[in-house]
Design a protein around this motif. Structure first.
Motif, PDB file in Angstrom:
ATOM      1  N   LEU A 130      -9.423  -1.123   5.719  1.00 19.95           N
ATOM      2  CA  LEU A 130      -9.102  -0.880   4.283  1.00 19.95           C
ATOM      3  C   LEU A 130     -10.723  -0.698   3.756  1.00 19.95           C
ATOM      4  O   LEU A 130     -11.673  -1.618   4.148  1.00 19.95           O
ATOM      5  CB  LEU A 130      -8.384  -1.882   3.638  1.00 19.95           C
ATOM      6  CG  LEU A 130      -6.847  -2.159   3.973  1.00 19.95           C
ATOM      7  CD1 LEU A 130      -6.170  -3.391   3.213  1.00 19.95           C
ATOM      8  CD2 LEU A 130      -5.965  -0.723   4.015  1.00 19.95           C
TER       9      LEU A 130
ATOM     10  N   LEU B 239       0.762  -1.098  -0.067  1.00 21.15           N
ATOM     11  CA  LEU B 239      -0.041  -0.144  -0.195  1.00 21.15           C
ATOM     12  C   LEU B 239       0.777   1.311  -0.030  1.00 21.15           C
ATOM     13  O   LEU B 239       1.866   1.400   0.683  1.00 21.15           O
ATOM     14  CB  LEU B 239      -0.843  -0.108   1.271  1.00 21.15           C
ATOM     15  CG  LEU B 239      -1.938  -1.191   1.537  1.00 21.15           C
ATOM     16  CD1 LEU B 239      -2.738  -1.093   2.748  1.00 21.15           C
ATOM     17  CD2 LEU B 239      -2.657  -1.307   0.092  1.00 21.15           C
ATOM     18  N   GLU B 240       0.472   2.185  -0.872  1.00 16.96           N
ATOM     19  CA  GLU B 240       1.347   3.350  -0.944  1.00 16.96           C
ATOM     20  C   GLU B 240       0.482   4.514  -0.957  1.00 16.96           C
ATOM     21  O   GLU B 240      -0.440   4.705  -1.590  1.00 16.96           O
ATOM     22  CB  GLU B 240       2.134   3.374  -2.121  1.00 16.96           C
ATOM     23  CG  GLU B 240       3.299   4.174  -2.448  1.00 16.96           C
ATOM     24  CD  GLU B 240       4.045   3.876  -3.650  1.00 16.96           C
ATOM     25  OE1 GLU B 240       5.310   3.951  -3.791  1.00 16.96           O
ATOM     26  OE2 GLU B 240       3.347   4.217  -4.859  1.00 16.96           O
TER      27      GLU B 240
ATOM     28  N   VAL C   9     -10.034  -0.939  -1.898  1.00 17.31           N
ATOM     29  CA  VAL C   9      -8.827  -1.398  -1.743  1.00 17.31           C
ATOM     30  C   VAL C   9      -8.642  -2.881  -1.402  1.00 17.31           C
ATOM     31  O   VAL C   9      -7.754  -3.516  -1.796  1.00 17.31           O
ATOM     32  CB  VAL C   9      -7.998  -0.560  -0.465  1.00 17.31           C
ATOM     33  CG1 VAL C   9      -6.685  -1.000  -0.301  1.00 17.31           C
ATOM     34  CG2 VAL C   9      -8.207   1.079  -0.736  1.00 17.31           C
TER      35      VAL C   9
ATOM     36  N   VAL D 188       0.916  -5.462   2.683  1.00 18.44           N
ATOM     37  CA  VAL D 188      -0.366  -5.867   3.183  1.00 18.44           C
ATOM     38  C   VAL D 188      -0.444  -7.374   2.755  1.00 18.44           C
ATOM     39  O   VAL D 188       0.121  -7.894   1.923  1.00 18.44           O
ATOM     40  CB  VAL D 188      -1.340  -4.988   2.448  1.00 18.44           C
ATOM     41  CG1 VAL D 188      -1.269  -5.302   0.976  1.00 18.44           C
ATOM     42  CG2 VAL D 188      -2.720  -5.414   2.972  1.00 18.44           C
TER      43      VAL D 188
ATOM     44  N   VAL E 243      -3.257   4.240  -1.791  1.00 19.87           N
ATOM     45  CA  VAL E 243      -4.283   4.411  -0.853  1.00 19.87           C
ATOM     46  C   VAL E 243      -4.538   5.914  -0.411  1.00 19.87           C
ATOM     47  O   VAL E 243      -4.850   6.001   0.849  1.00 19.87           O
ATOM     48  CB  VAL E 243      -4.097   3.594   0.547  1.00 19.87           C
ATOM     49  CG1 VAL E 243      -4.164   2.143   0.150  1.00 19.87           C
ATOM     50  CG2 VAL E 243      -2.510   3.623   0.728  1.00 19.87           C
TER      51      VAL E 243
ATOM     52  N   ARG F 270       4.858   3.671   2.775  1.00 19.91           N
ATOM     53  CA  ARG F 270       4.508   2.452   2.222  1.00 19.91           C
ATOM     54  C   ARG F 270       4.417   1.496   3.298  1.00 19.91           C
ATOM     55  O   ARG F 270       5.141   1.549   4.147  1.00 19.91           O
ATOM     56  CB  ARG F 270       5.707   2.043   1.343  1.00 19.91           C
ATOM     57  CG  ARG F 270       5.501   2.835  -0.071  1.00 19.91           C
ATOM     58  CD  ARG F 270       7.090   2.661  -0.678  1.00 19.91           C
ATOM     59  NE  ARG F 270       7.306   1.284  -0.862  1.00 19.91           N
ATOM     60  CZ  ARG F 270       7.182   0.865  -2.043  1.00 19.91           C
ATOM     61  NH1 ARG F 270       6.307   1.080  -3.109  1.00 19.91           N
ATOM     62  NH2 ARG F 270       7.289  -0.462  -2.253  1.00 19.91           N
TER      63      ARG F 270
ATOM     64  N   GLY G 294      -3.525   7.479   2.960  1.00 21.13           N
ATOM     65  CA  GLY G 294      -2.716   6.301   4.182  1.00 21.13           C
ATOM     66  C   GLY G 294      -1.494   6.113   3.498  1.00 21.13           C
ATOM     67  O   GLY G 294      -0.654   6.824   3.225  1.00 21.13           O
ATOM     68  N   PRO G 295      -0.923   4.973   3.929  1.00 20.66           N
ATOM     69  CA  PRO G 295      -1.854   3.872   4.754  1.00 20.66           C
ATOM     70  C   PRO G 295      -1.776   4.287   6.233  1.00 20.66           C
ATOM     71  O   PRO G 295      -1.075   4.802   6.734  1.00 20.66           O
ATOM     72  CB  PRO G 295      -0.984   2.649   4.371  1.00 20.66           C
ATOM     73  CG  PRO G 295       0.378   3.063   4.159  1.00 20.66           C
ATOM     74  CD  PRO G 295       0.376   4.284   3.671  1.00 20.66           C
ATOM     75  N   ASP G 296      -2.806   3.715   6.740  1.00 22.21           N
ATOM     76  CA  ASP G 296      -3.179   3.882   8.223  1.00 22.21           C
ATOM     77  C   ASP G 296      -3.434   2.605   8.964  1.00 22.21           C
ATOM     78  O   ASP G 296      -4.544   1.756   8.657  1.00 22.21           O
ATOM     79  CB  ASP G 296      -4.274   4.798   8.648  1.00 22.21           C
ATOM     80  CG  ASP G 296      -4.614   5.219   9.869  1.00 22.21           C
ATOM     81  OD1 ASP G 296      -3.866   4.356  10.912  1.00 22.21           O
ATOM     82  OD2 ASP G 296      -5.068   6.317  10.294  1.00 22.21           O
ATOM     83  N   PRO G 297      -2.577   1.822   9.677  1.00 23.58           N
ATOM     84  CA  PRO G 297      -2.645   0.747  10.108  1.00 23.58           C
ATOM     85  C   PRO G 297      -3.793   0.454  11.293  1.00 23.58           C
ATOM     86  O   PRO G 297      -4.289  -0.742  11.435  1.00 23.58           O
ATOM     87  CB  PRO G 297      -1.377   0.020  10.765  1.00 23.58           C
ATOM     88  CG  PRO G 297      -0.715   1.331  11.237  1.00 23.58           C
ATOM     89  CD  PRO G 297      -1.014   2.345   9.951  1.00 23.58           C
TER      90      PRO G 297
ATOM     91  N   GLN H 278      -2.398  -5.035   7.538  1.00 20.64           N
ATOM     92  CA  GLN H 278      -1.234  -4.277   7.331  1.00 20.64           C
ATOM     93  C   GLN H 278       0.260  -4.820   8.129  1.00 20.64           C
ATOM     94  O   GLN H 278      -0.017  -4.988   9.283  1.00 20.64           O
ATOM     95  CB  GLN H 278      -1.297  -2.758   7.357  1.00 20.64           C
ATOM     96  CG  GLN H 278      -2.675  -2.339   6.426  1.00 20.64           C
ATOM     97  CD  GLN H 278      -2.780  -0.644   6.716  1.00 20.64           C
ATOM     98  OE1 GLN H 278      -1.924   0.115   6.687  1.00 20.64           O
ATOM     99  NE2 GLN H 278      -4.317  -0.558   6.989  1.00 20.64           N
TER     100      GLN H 278
END
Length: 261
Positions: free
Chosen positions: A149, A109-110, A153, A118, A139, A115, A142-145, A124
């Motif tokens: 999602l 995911l970028e 996505v 996943v 994303v 980055r 994001g990404p946001d763990p 993530q």
């Protein structure tokens, strides 16, 4: 006493003995004699997993070989999202062998936050390396763990997860086109058009069949498997006529020469 009666009596004795042993183990499962002194962990070899290894070993040593709390072991792995589950082998009198099953990255995911790798289930994978051989998925912010999602996505991740390993490493990116649905761009080769995120295994088999059956297909502009049992390769002999879409863009409509397989 007949042979049948003797056999039934012996069976009853064995059953009672087994029940007595099971009861004794249950009653004595927390005795200090059975306390775990040695812990062997299999599957957590990565440098990033050092904290999880310590937490897992610490949790195991609070148990006995006959009283293992699987929920506590899983909780010890919470800081390491790559760990999917743990199974236990007992070695009497005082050792547990913990085998950790890992989630494997299928895409990266970028977004503006960086980055992150996943897994196929959308997890993530935190501090794990982000291999350049895996496809990227944009994303946005994001990404946001800490955030689940979004459905689009997850659909892109499903495309990567269902890809055969050789083709997954050949993918550059996976995006969602408003006209053609899910599309995957190869690093070198045709654009792969999936449409909806259904029958993905069948669609990948169709792509593999097209590429294996006709070497010319690798020079096509696209391979369309929205109808997976009727795959179409288009733009054969004219691969330069189609523009590659960026994430979220509309695919250009070149002059195509479709070829069904």
């Amino acid at each position: 006493m007949t042979g049948v009666a003797r056999g039934l009596r012996q069976l009853a004795v064995f059953g009672l003995a087994a029940a007595a042993v099971a009861l004794a183990l249950w009653v004595g499962r927390d005795l200090p004699f059975w306390r775990v002194e040695r812990v062997t962990i299999v599957g957590l070899d990565a440098r990033e997993a050092a904290t999880a290894r310590r937490a897992l070993a610490s949790a195991a040593r609070r148990m006995t070989v006959f009283h293992v709390d699987h929920s506590e072991l899983r909780a010890a792995l919470a800081s390491y999202p790559a760990a999917a589950d743990v199974t236990v082998d007992r070695r009497l009198p005082d050792e547990l062998v913990l085998r950790v099953r890992l989630r494997r990255p299928v895409a990266v995911l970028e977004g503006v936050r960086g980055r992150v790798a996943v897994a196929s289930d959308g997890t993530q994978l935190g501090d794990l390396p982000t291999p350049s051989s895996l496809p990227t998925i944009a994303v946005g912010d994001g990404p946001d763990p800490d955030v689940r999602l979004a459905a689009p996505v997850r659909a892109k991740v499903a495309v990567a997860a269902s890809a055969p390993a050789p083709l997954r490493t050949a993918l550059a990116r996976i995006s969602l086109d408003r006209d053609r649905g899910l599309v995957a761009a190869l690093r070198s080769g045709p654009l792969l058009i999936f449409g909806r995120a259904n029958d993905l295994n069948l669609k990948w088999r169709s792509i593999s069949t097209v590429l294996a059956r006709d070497p010319e297909a690798s020079r096509a502009t696209y391979i369309d498997v929205r109808l997976p049992r009727r795959p179409v390769a288009g733009g054969l002999g004219n691969p330069a006529s189609a523009a590659r879409p960026s994430s979220g863009s509309t695919i250009a409509n070149p002059q195509l020469t479709p070829q069904s397989f």
